[in-house]
Write a protein that holds these residues in place. Structure first.
Motif, PDB file in Angstrom:
ATOM      1  N   ARG A 273       0.864  -1.186   0.000  1.00 33.01           N
ATOM      2  CA  ARG A 273       0.000   0.000   0.000  1.00 33.01           C
ATOM      3  C   ARG A 273       0.893   1.226   0.000  1.00 33.01           C
ATOM      4  O   ARG A 273       1.883   1.272   0.717  1.00 33.01           O
ATOM      5  N   ALA A 274       0.492   2.212  -0.803  1.00 26.81           N
ATOM      6  CA  ALA A 274       1.273   3.447  -0.863  1.00 26.81           C
ATOM      7  C   ALA A 274       1.055   4.268   0.401  1.00 26.81           C
ATOM      8  O   ALA A 274      -0.072   4.415   0.866  1.00 26.81           O
ATOM      9  N   LYS A 275       2.128   4.751   0.956  1.00 23.58           N
ATOM     10  CA  LYS A 275       2.062   5.706   2.055  1.00 23.58           C
ATOM     11  C   LYS A 275       3.042   6.814   1.697  1.00 23.58           C
ATOM     12  O   LYS A 275       4.256   6.616   1.728  1.00 23.58           O
ATOM     13  N   GLY A 276       2.483   7.938   1.304  1.00 24.33           N
ATOM     14  CA  GLY A 276       3.322   9.005   0.781  1.00 24.33           C
ATOM     15  C   GLY A 276       3.938   8.550  -0.528  1.00 24.33           C
ATOM     16  O   GLY A 276       3.236   8.095  -1.420  1.00 24.33           O
ATOM     17  N   LYS A 277       5.261   8.618  -0.593  1.00 28.47           N
ATOM     18  CA  LYS A 277       5.969   8.216  -1.809  1.00 28.47           C
ATOM     19  C   LYS A 277       6.601   6.834  -1.681  1.00 28.47           C
ATOM     20  O   LYS A 277       7.384   6.428  -2.536  1.00 28.47           O
TER      21      LYS A 277
ATOM     22  N   MET B  37       6.157   2.498  -0.511  1.00 29.72           N
ATOM     23  CA  MET B  37       5.245   1.355  -0.374  1.00 29.72           C
ATOM     24  C   MET B  37       5.497   0.693   0.972  1.00 29.72           C
ATOM     25  O   MET B  37       6.644   0.577   1.413  1.00 29.72           O
ATOM     26  N   GLN B  38       4.412   0.268   1.611  1.00 25.22           N
ATOM     27  CA  GLN B  38       4.514  -0.467   2.865  1.00 25.22           C
ATOM     28  C   GLN B  38       3.808  -1.808   2.712  1.00 25.22           C
ATOM     29  O   GLN B  38       2.835  -1.921   1.975  1.00 25.22           O
TER      30      GLN B  38
ATOM     31  N   HIS C  65       2.840  -3.895   5.514  1.00 20.28           N
ATOM     32  CA  HIS C  65       2.481  -4.289   6.877  1.00 20.28           C
ATOM     33  C   HIS C  65       1.374  -5.338   6.938  1.00 20.28           C
ATOM     34  O   HIS C  65       1.242  -6.034   7.937  1.00 20.28           O
ATOM     35  N   ASN C  66       0.576  -5.455   5.891  1.00 17.25           N
ATOM     36  CA  ASN C  66      -0.540  -6.397   5.910  1.00 17.25           C
ATOM     37  C   ASN C  66      -0.134  -7.799   5.435  1.00 17.25           C
ATOM     38  O   ASN C  66      -0.916  -8.736   5.524  1.00 17.25           O
TER      39      ASN C  66
END
Length: 162
Positions: A97-101, A103-104, A106-107
């Motif tokens: 998932r994009a968070k700012g610029k 990718m994370q 965590h899921n």
């Protein structure tokens, strides 16, 4: 969406005329190793937190029975009806998932559970296709970066969530 309805896996399906995947890079004294298939389907797979073995039979049945492959007559058939081969590619980035610029991820499920689920998924696919002639099930290496070459008569790509 309730926890009961939460997505626990995502797959991307791509019909192909042929595909090859590097499963081991070249090292000093040895060449790179590849697996390859002819006509069939590439399945990219990612498991999320909450995924258990219970979802695997439904996933395999759904993915292998969808009419997403074009037969020689132009009719859409399942990879089981083609008959076609499978190349299964572990793809943790499907959980990003994009968070700012950035990718994370965590899921995503942890690596140990992801490897176990991936190996079980591959095994179920192999069992399903084992009786078919001239059909192969090949797969990538979980947790490694891999190089994919794909020839397609599409692109004809679909996303499935479970």
């Amino acid at each position: 969406m309730s926890d009961k309805d939460a997505t626990v896996a995502r797959a991307v399906l791509q019909q192909c005329l042929g595909a090859s995947l590097m499963v081991k890079p070249a090292e000093e004294g040895s060449e790179a190793e590849y697996v390859q298939i002819e006509r069939g389907m590439v399945i990219y797979i990612c498991f999320f937190k909450g995924a258990t073995d219970d979802i695997l039979p439904k996933m395999v049945s759904s993915l292998l029975n969808l009419r997403l492959c074009e037969s020689s007559s132009g009719k859409m058939v399942s990879v089981l009806d083609l008959p076609g081969s499978l190349l299964i590619v572990p793809q943790a980035t499907l959980g990003g998932r994009a968070k700012g610029k950035a990718m994370q991820y965590h899921n995503n499920v942890n690596k140990e559970d992801g490897l176990r689920l991936y190996e079980a998924f591959v095994g179920l696919c192999e069992n399903e296709l084992s009786a078919k002639e001239n059909v192969k099930v090949e797969h990538g290496t979980y947790g490694n970066r891999q190089v994919l070459k794909l020839d397609t008569n599409g692109p004809y790509t679909h996303i499935m969530e479970f």
